[in-house]
Scaffold this motif. Structure first.
Motif, short mmCIF file in Angstrom:
data_model
loop_
_atom_site.label_atom_id
_atom_site.label_comp_id
_atom_site.label_asym_id
_atom_site.label_seq_id
_atom_site.Cartn_x
_atom_site.Cartn_y
_atom_site.Cartn_z
N LYS A 116 0.79 -1.23 0.00
CA LYS A 116 0.00 0.00 0.00
C LYS A 116 0.83 1.29 0.00
CE LYS A 116 -4.09 0.51 1.59
NZ LYS A 116 -5.34 0.60 2.38
N PRO A 117 1.96 1.35 0.71
CA PRO A 117 2.74 2.60 0.67
C PRO A 117 3.24 2.98 -0.72
CG PRO A 117 3.39 1.27 2.56
CD PRO A 117 2.50 0.41 1.72
N ASN A 118 3.32 2.00 -1.62
CA ASN A 118 3.77 2.29 -2.98
C ASN A 118 2.68 2.90 -3.85
OD1 ASN A 118 6.31 1.12 -2.51
ND2 ASN A 118 6.39 0.29 -4.58
N VAL A 119 1.42 2.77 -3.42
CA VAL A 119 0.29 3.09 -4.28
C VAL A 119 -0.09 4.56 -4.16
CG1 VAL A 119 -2.12 2.56 -4.81
CG2 VAL A 119 -0.56 0.73 -4.11
N LYS A 120 -0.01 5.28 -5.28
CA LYS A 120 -0.47 6.66 -5.32
C LYS A 120 -1.97 6.73 -5.09
CE LYS A 120 -0.51 11.09 -6.43
NZ LYS A 120 0.12 12.13 -5.59
N THR A 121 -2.69 5.88 -5.82
CA THR A 121 -4.14 5.77 -5.66
C THR A 121 -4.59 4.50 -6.35
OG1 THR A 121 -6.26 6.93 -5.95
CG2 THR A 121 -4.71 7.04 -7.78
N TYR A 122 -5.74 3.98 -5.94
CA TYR A 122 -6.36 2.86 -6.65
C TYR A 122 -7.27 3.46 -7.72
CZ TYR A 122 -4.80 0.14 -2.61
OH TYR A 122 -4.05 -0.45 -1.62
N TRP A 123 -6.97 3.21 -8.97
CA TRP A 123 -7.79 3.82 -10.03
C TRP A 123 -9.08 3.03 -10.20
CZ3 TRP A 123 -9.06 1.41 -14.72
CH2 TRP A 123 -8.30 0.30 -15.10
N SER A 124 -10.11 3.76 -10.59
CA SER A 124 -11.40 3.12 -10.79
C SER A 124 -11.94 3.33 -12.20
CB SER A 124 -12.43 3.65 -9.79
OG SER A 124 -12.55 5.05 -9.88
N GLY A 125 -11.45 4.34 -12.91
CA GLY A 125 -11.90 4.60 -14.27
C GLY A 125 -10.72 4.83 -15.20
N GLY A 126 -10.90 4.48 -16.46
CA GLY A 126 -9.82 4.61 -17.42
C GLY A 126 -9.30 6.02 -17.58
N ASP A 127 -10.20 6.99 -17.61
CA ASP A 127 -9.78 8.39 -17.77
C ASP A 127 -8.93 8.83 -16.60
OD1 ASP A 127 -11.11 8.55 -20.17
OD2 ASP A 127 -12.89 9.56 -19.35
N GLU A 128 -9.29 8.37 -15.41
CA GLU A 128 -8.52 8.71 -14.21
C GLU A 128 -7.08 8.20 -14.34
OE1 GLU A 128 -8.51 7.71 -9.40
OE2 GLU A 128 -9.91 6.70 -10.76
N LEU A 129 -6.94 6.94 -14.73
CA LEU A 129 -5.60 6.37 -14.86
C LEU A 129 -4.80 7.07 -15.95
CD1 LEU A 129 -3.48 4.25 -14.10
CD2 LEU A 129 -4.47 2.79 -15.87
N MET A 130 -5.43 7.33 -17.08
CA MET A 130 -4.73 7.98 -18.18
C MET A 130 -4.19 9.33 -17.72
SD MET A 130 -5.26 5.92 -21.00
CE MET A 130 -5.79 6.60 -22.56
N GLY A 131 -4.99 10.07 -16.96
CA GLY A 131 -4.56 11.36 -16.46
C GLY A 131 -3.38 11.23 -15.51
N LEU A 132 -3.40 10.24 -14.63
CA LEU A 132 -2.31 10.04 -13.68
C LEU A 132 -1.00 9.71 -14.38
CD1 LEU A 132 -4.28 7.91 -11.06
CD2 LEU A 132 -3.24 10.15 -10.62
N VAL A 133 -1.07 8.90 -15.43
CA VAL A 133 0.14 8.53 -16.16
C VAL A 133 0.65 9.72 -16.98
CG1 VAL A 133 1.11 7.00 -17.91
CG2 VAL A 133 -0.48 6.09 -16.21
N ARG A 134 -0.24 10.42 -17.63
CA ARG A 134 0.17 11.56 -18.45
C ARG A 134 0.82 12.66 -17.61
NH1 ARG A 134 -5.15 10.83 -21.80
NH2 ARG A 134 -4.33 9.96 -23.76
#
Length: 356
Positions: A208-226
Motif C-alpha cells: 500500500k505505501p507504494n500506491v499513489k491511488t487505486y484507479w477506478s476509471g480509465g480516464d482517471e488512470l490515463m490522467g495520472l500517467v500523463r
C-alpha cells in the motif's frame, strides 16, 4: 470489447420488437459487440458468399438473457466471452456444439484456439472458438520504471508512491500468478483458493505505501500517467497503446508471469437456422486482412494468425513490441468463475482497501 454501438442492420420488425428478424436460408442473424461487424466487412462478406447479415449489438448479460429467453433461438451466431459459455450451457442448454471440421483452424493463433476450446468444453463437446481478445498487464513509463517486469514489482522501491492498480479481481489474480501460484488451478478447491487469497492479501497490504491511488476509471488512470504522478500501473493493453501515442516512453508490457486475457468468442445458438452461414462468417472474418479491419473498428486484436501484419504501422509496432510470440503464448486466459469465489475475493479487496 466493452463498448456498445447500435443500429447496424436491423429490420423494421426487429427494431419494433427488440428482437432479431425471422431468418431465411441465406441470412445470418449475428448477436455481437459494437465494432465486431463493421459495415465494410459485412459488405465484403455478402458480396463473396451471397449470405446477408443482420446485426444486433449487445453485451454478455443481454446475450445470455436473449438466448435463455428463447432456448437458444432468434440468432444464428453469438459472441459471448469465453467465461460465459460453459455455465450457461450446463444450466440452460442454449448453444450447439461446434462442428470443428467446418472451422479453418489454420486461421487462428494456436494457443488462443486451444485455450478457448478447453474453457468452453462441456461433456466432451467444444462450444466456442476465439475471436476478439484483450489483456490486463503492466502500463509503464519505461524511462522511469525500467526494472518493473511483473505485477509484484509494483511493490519495489524504484516506483514507491508512483503506482496504481484497481481494487478488482484482476489485481488478485495477477499478483497470485506473480507470486508463483496458479489461481485458476485453485478454482476447483475453495480451501486452496482461500489460502491463496490470504497470501495475496498480505502482499497487497504491504504494498500500500507504494500506491499513489487505486484507479477506478480509465480516464482517471490515463490522467495520472500523463501527468507523471504514476509511472507503473496494472491496466489494459489498449490503454497503454493509447498513452504511447502521446509519450513514446509509456506503453503496455506483458508481465513475466503472463498477461491476463479475456476472449470474446463465436458460439452457435441451440436453435440457430443458418449454421452454414455462421461457419462461413467465422472463417471469413478470421482471414488476416479481414481481421485487421475488425481490429481497426473495435480497437482490440483478434485471434487471427498474422492479422497484426495488416493493421496500421503504428498499431502493429505497438502490438508487436508488447506481444512477442512468447508473451502471447504465456497469456493466462480467464476460465469460468465457480460460484462463491467472487464473494471471497470481494472480502479480501475490502480488507486491503481498509488496511492502514
Amino acid at each position: 470489447m466493452k463498448t456498445l454501438s447500435f443500429g447496424l442492420k436491423f429490420t423494421a420488425s426487429a427494431l419494433a420488437l427488440g428482437l432479431a428478424a425471422p431468418a431465411n436460408a441465406d441470412t445470418l442473424r449475428l448477436l455481437t459487440w459494437g465494432g465486431y461487424a463493421p459495415e465494410n466487412v459485412i459488405e465484403m462478406f455478402e458480396a463473396e458468399t451471397g449470405h446477408t447479415v443482420e446485426v444486433t449489438t449487445s453485451n454478455n448479460e443481454e446475450m445470455i438473457a436473449k438466448l435463455r429467453a428463447t432456448g437458444g433461438g432468434g440468432f444464428d451466431l453469438a459472441q459471448p466471452s469465453q467465461d460465459r459459455i460453459a455455465g450457461p450451457q450446463e444450466e440452460f442448454g442454449i448453444y450447439k456444439p461446434m462442428d470443428l471440421s467446418k472451422i479453418d483452424a489454420a486461421l487462428f493463433i494456436p494457443s488462443m484456439l486451444e485455450a478457448t476450446k478447453a474453457n468452453t468444453t462441456v461433456s466432451g463437446e467444444v462450444y466456442g472458438v476465439p475471436h476478439v481478445w484483450g489483456t490486463d498487464g503492466l502500463v509503464l513509463n519505461t524511462a522511469e520504471a525500467a526494472s518493473i517486469k511483473d505485477y509484484t514489482d509494483l511493490c519495489s522501491d524504484e516506483v514507491a508512491g508512483k503506482v496504481s492498480y484497481r481494487m478488482r479481481r484482476p489485481t488478485l489474480i495477477g499478483f497470485a500468478f506473480s507470486m508463483g501460484m496458479d489461481p485458476f488451478e485453485a478454482y476447483a478447491d475453495e480451501a486452496a483458493y482461500t489460502e491463496m487469497l490470504s497470501k495475496v492479501e498480505e502482499t497487497l497490504i504491504a504494498c500500500k505505501p507504494n500506491v499513489k491511488t487505486y484507479w477506478s476509471g480509465g480516464d482517471e488512470l490515463m490522467g495520472l500517467v500523463r501527468s507523471g504522478e504514476v509511472v507503473a500501473a496494472m491496466a489494459w493493453d489498449t490503454g497503454g497503446w493509447k498513452l504511447n501515442e502521446d509519450n513514446a516512453d509509456v506503453t503496455f508490457v506483458a508481465p513475466a508471469s503472463g498477461a491476463l486475457g479475456w476472449i470474446d468468442t463465436f458460439v452457435i445458438p441451440a436453435k440457430g437456422q443458418a449454421d452454414d452461414a455462421a461457419y462461413a462468417w467465422i472463417n471469413f472474418v478470421m482471414k488476416p486482412e479481414v481481421a485487421a479491419m475488425i481490429t481497426e473498428s473495435a480497437g482490440n486484436f483478434t485471434a487471427s494468425q498474422g492479422a497484426d501484419e495488416f493493421v496500421s504501422d503504428a498499431l502493429k509496432a505497438r502490438y508487436q513490441a508488447s506481444f512477442p510470440q512468447e508473451a502471447v503464448d504465456n497469456i493466462k486466459w480467464y476460465p469460468p468463475v465457480p460460484a462463491g469465489l467472487e464473494a471471497l475475493e470481494g472480502a479480501v479487496l475490502d480488507r486491503v482497501q481498509a488496511a492502514r
